[in-house]
Design a protein around this motif. Structure first.
Motif: not given
Length: 135
Positions: A21, A55, A77, A80-81, A84, A113, A116-117, A120-122
């Motif tokens: 990240h 990525t 998930h 979502v990946h 993106f 993105w 936020h990813h 939140k998402t991770d």
């Protein structure tokens, strides 16, 4: 556009994913810097291409972790990946076709993105991974 300052709040506590990240944020900041400096289009295209490649690498790593710990939200998930990645490739294609006006759109999309990813998402899978000893 402002550079993204890495903060400890972005860390998930899973070493390899946190390092990746951070690398994504570094690449994003390089893209922002290139745009601000008026760098040649080819250099901008190259760093976006690097971001696309890194990525993909990062998403594969995350998904492998999710598989190893039996994360039930893996399919979502992954979608979502994929979404993106698809959007990033379209934006990359636009920049390589000379649509310089899209660079701000690319930067805005990436910044929103990515943060936020991470934030939140991770975070949805972190508890399970730590429970399984994957940190």
């Amino acid at each position: 556009m402002e550079l993204v300052k890495w903060e400890s709040g972005y860390e998930l506590g899973i070493k390899e994913i946190d390092e990746q990240h951070r690398k994504l944020v570094d690449i994003l900041n390089e893209v922002i810097h290139l745009k601000a400096s008026g760098a040649a289009a080819r250099k901008f295209e190259q760093i976006i291409e690097d971001l696309v490649d890194y990525t993909d690498y990062h998403f594969k790593t995350e998904e492998q972790y999710m598989e190893r710990c039996g994360y039930e939200g893996l399919a979502e998930h992954r979608r979502v990946h994929d979404g993106f990645s698809d959007r990033l490739r379209v934006l990359y294609l636009n920049t390589t076709l000379g649509d310089a006006e899209r660079t701000d759109e690319v930067l805005d999309f990436l910044k929103r993105w990515l943060l936020h990813h991470i934030m939140k998402t991770d975070r949805d899978y972190v508890g399970l991974m730590k429970e399984k000893g994957l940190n």
